[in-house]
Motif scaffolding. Sequence first.
Motif, short mmCIF file in Angstrom:
data_model
loop_
_atom_site.label_atom_id
_atom_site.label_comp_id
_atom_site.label_asym_id
_atom_site.label_seq_id
_atom_site.Cartn_x
_atom_site.Cartn_y
_atom_site.Cartn_z
N LYS A 1 -44.47 7.89 -10.81
CA LYS A 1 -44.60 9.33 -10.58
C LYS A 1 -44.92 9.62 -9.11
O LYS A 1 -44.39 10.56 -8.54
N LYS A 5 -42.87 11.86 -6.29
CA LYS A 5 -43.51 12.83 -5.42
C LYS A 5 -43.16 12.57 -3.97
O LYS A 5 -42.75 13.45 -3.24
N ASN A 8 -39.84 13.64 -3.18
CA ASN A 8 -39.66 15.07 -2.97
C ASN A 8 -40.15 15.52 -1.60
O ASN A 8 -39.51 16.31 -0.94
N TRP A 9 -41.33 15.01 -1.23
CA TRP A 9 -41.83 15.38 0.09
C TRP A 9 -40.93 14.84 1.18
O TRP A 9 -40.71 15.48 2.21
N LEU A 12 -38.02 17.20 1.58
CA LEU A 12 -38.37 18.41 2.32
C LEU A 12 -38.54 18.12 3.80
O LEU A 12 -37.97 18.80 4.66
N PHE A 16 -36.25 19.52 6.83
CA PHE A 16 -36.74 20.41 7.88
C PHE A 16 -36.50 19.82 9.27
O PHE A 16 -36.17 20.54 10.21
N LEU A 19 -32.87 20.41 9.98
CA LEU A 19 -32.64 21.85 10.20
C LEU A 19 -33.08 22.26 11.60
O LEU A 19 -32.36 22.96 12.33
N ILE A 149 -39.89 7.76 2.77
CA ILE A 149 -40.00 8.98 3.59
C ILE A 149 -39.47 8.72 4.99
O ILE A 149 -38.67 9.50 5.53
#
Lengths: 529, 529
Positions: A1, A5, A8-9, A12, A16, A19, A149
Amino acid sequence: KTEEKGRNWGWLLSGFISLNILLLGIAIVSGSVFNTIQITSAHLQIFLIFLVILTTIWMVYYKIHTSRVYRAVLYKDSHAGPIWLRGGLVLFGVCSVIMDIFKIIYYVGRMHCDSPVKIAFPVVQALFVIVQTYILWVHAKDCVQIQQIITRCGLMLTLSTNLMVWMTAVTEESLHQTVFPADPSYNGSSNGGYKIDVTSQDRAGPSDCKCSHNLCDVFEKAYYYLYPFNIEYSLFASAMAYVMWKNVGRQVDEHHSHSPRFSLWDVLIGPVAGLIVLVAGLATFVVYEVDVSKGDQKKKENALIMHYIMNIVAILLMSITTLIGCIIFRMDKREQVSGKNPTRSLDVGLLVGASLGQFFICYFTIVAVLASGVQGHINGLNLANSILTVIQLCLQNAFLIKGLHREPFKETETSTVFANVMAVRERDPDRRSSSIVPAHTLPIPLTFLRGRLSWKRRILKEICGFLLFCNVILWIMPAFGARPQFDNTVGSDIYVFETWAAIVNIGMPFGIFYRMHSVASLFEVCLTS
Amino acid sequence: KTEEKGRNWGWLLSGFISLNILLLGIAIVSGSVFNTIQITSAHLQIFLIFLVILTTIWMVYYKIHTSRVYRAVLYKDSHAGPIWLRGGLVLFGVCSVIMDIFKIIYYVGRMHCDSPVKIAFPVVQALFVIVQTYILWVHAKDCVQIQQIITRCGLMLTLSTNLMVWMTAVTEESLHQTVFPADPSYNGSSNGGYKIDVTSQDRAGPSDCKCSHNLCDVFEKAYYYLYPFNIEYSLFASAMAYVMWKNVGRQVDEHHSHSPRFSLWDVLIGPVAGLIVLVAGLATFVVYEVDVSKGDQKKKENALIMHYIMNIVAILLMSITTLIGCIIFRMDKREQVSGKNPTRSLDVGLLVGASLGQFFICYFTIVAVLASGVQGHINGLNLANSILTVIQLCLQNAFLIKGLHREPFKETETSTVFANVMAVRERDPDRRSSSIVPAHTLPIPLTFLRGRLSWKRRILKEICGFLLFCNVILWIMPAFGARPQFDNTVGSDIYVFETWAAIVNIGMPFGIFYRMHSVASLFEVCLTS
């Protein structure tokens, strides 16, 4: 789990980062286009050098880290990085390195009056291209499991850097190709006329700067011809970085997909017809280029008429065959491929996205011609050509999307090749259920059986072969400088010239990429059908 | 299987219909902007009337068909069409109808010198808005099971029509707001100055056309103030049509989601702090508008400084609270919502997409200020404001994406309300496993238990409340005409004025929509957290 998580971070954060890099880049590129004093192309290149070095460092780190840590890459995505993509990457990479060398030589000659950044950028870029091509060749299929990450951020950095390089190249290429017709009676032509380079000379420095060796002109011309390859290289690398990013942390069950056998003799009529179109297209293209560059108004009009008729015939044939292909797909009972496959989704996305470029040009042409009240043969042909192109693009997109989503035919293929009687019996339920046909009559000549059973497949392969060659000619013509959009004055009459030039110059590279990508996708559909 | 096939062909067909309508529309809109002679706004409006009538006919057909056929709609998506979206649709729909009535009155007065199409369009549009609002209110949650291909195409037609209406309105609004400063010493201000309408008068007809009743000016002003509502209406309707399109043929298990109880007294500090920011923002906004419109250079600069400081303080506070919220999300062990939910995906997509508008403006400002070599207080504040806004947008997007993907807290909530001892025991595994605490001590005051257990939830709710009000003020300021981007000359100095005006005028409506959408999303996060 916790892994999910982190994932997902990671999504994002990396999103960013990408972007922000891209938006900052767009602002700098726009600034350097509209304002040549406070924001020079040197500023833009410093930004690019920074990005490129950062990406190179990350790639080296990634290589070292994944090769030293045990279980860093547990799975490989067999769909990612197909051979044509990696092969194309190497080919375009080599061209990019050559372009960088030419650029270095050119700017060394202008060193006394130009910024040293102009030399530094190609040096760094050449290094970057070499490292990146190696990394992507080796690691394109990786589904990284550690440090997700950081890996995600690194891959997004790679993606952004490539997109920035791509954007810069497209902008420079556009500025290079665009010259505003100062003289209204001026007969701009596709080769000699509107390619006089004022903008890039303005940007490169004061025009009284003399080259210290006398090869500057040659190298400048040469590296401008190599720009399209660099543009394609960046797009290929971006696509591969994106797929790697999608695959981070993914756990796929590694099933080896047999690469389907490809025989040239399976298909004949389609490729031959395609080749005829290709040769005819090349012939008319050469005549068109020669006639248009002469500047004679009468000859130019005839050349345009010929060019449009050639295009209309080719696109009409393509539309009809694609329609037949779509009908066969609709009739066919074959399974759809289910399951996640980032490579395929990206393929489809790129295909539809790149086709937008040509859609835009066509619709703007249609509106312009209709608004000018279709006068004369040229306008009529232009209108017909644009409408047919729209139809053809829709049909071809549908055909390719459907084709890429079909289950490949490999199982039955192999069973036929091994001439297994049981397999033949199983394949034909009618024969199996009817007790009239005795079992010993089954081993009929297999070639005949195969030909009879797979007429749909054969037609599909013929269609793919035909479309493949047609797409090649539609790719060659704009790539080597055919711009009927400028030779024909209707677009620049209705819209302002700058708008029209922007639409065509932004839409065209996408159109060229679309045709190239279609060729690759058609090849894949041909293999799997 | 045949259903799935039909579904896929329906996807492709409806996608292509929408693509073609939109591209043709873009071409016509561009034509009518750049060429006012051959492609007039009357042509554009004829195209729109055609689309609008077609869509209305389809909607009536859909209504009749689904109400007559048994089992037409088997399932309803409980996530689709939440009450705030439908309520907003009705509110904006009413405003749109009023705008159409004003337009009709205005153009009736100009009937003798303007095209009758100008009257026909608002009449048809009013009818369309009424029919569409009714259909979407009633059918927003439908998962249609019959005639999937036709329904898909119809929904895509609805989507395209709304997007076309939206695009036309945005273009007209931009043209209306943009005037090129002919005089360099001209002190354009946000209210009086640069809104002098030359372009729209050029477009509306010859300027010597006199209105036959003397209310024309009033109605023209009034309907221009109602434009933003029409723009939002089209976006809301597009979003709902898109979700319905996604839901065609979907088979969801209908689980009734309890709407979580919302008490105003749960949260206090956050909303109060937010209200203070809101009031302070309103006060500075009024002062800013008054000072800027006076045309005194000194006063204008002071107003700008005040405006920027106000913005910086608000955005800094928002960034800090959002960061705290993100950290709580990271610490929190709550489940992520899994499963398909088109509404949520669309929410997130719209949020990120709409934020791009403000991202663009910020990055262009940053580059412009840096290129001009940060001189003076105003430029420094402008730079700080832009950088902080970028950070705040990233944080808020992350916060909202995370918040919307969290499992709502409802189960435990209800169990607490019912004061069930078993539920309390189950909720606290530590107590349950430890045998030291006897069973009869469990019914401790529930309010205390709840307060102790849900401090994270309380903080989250406070944060949402604070952010909600802050987003409201950041929405009000640009929506009611604050344009520091034009009052400050740095943008138009570095880029050409036209480019800068285009960036701001295209980016701003998206920025306003982003703030509005954030308010709605924050409200949802507040309820579920």
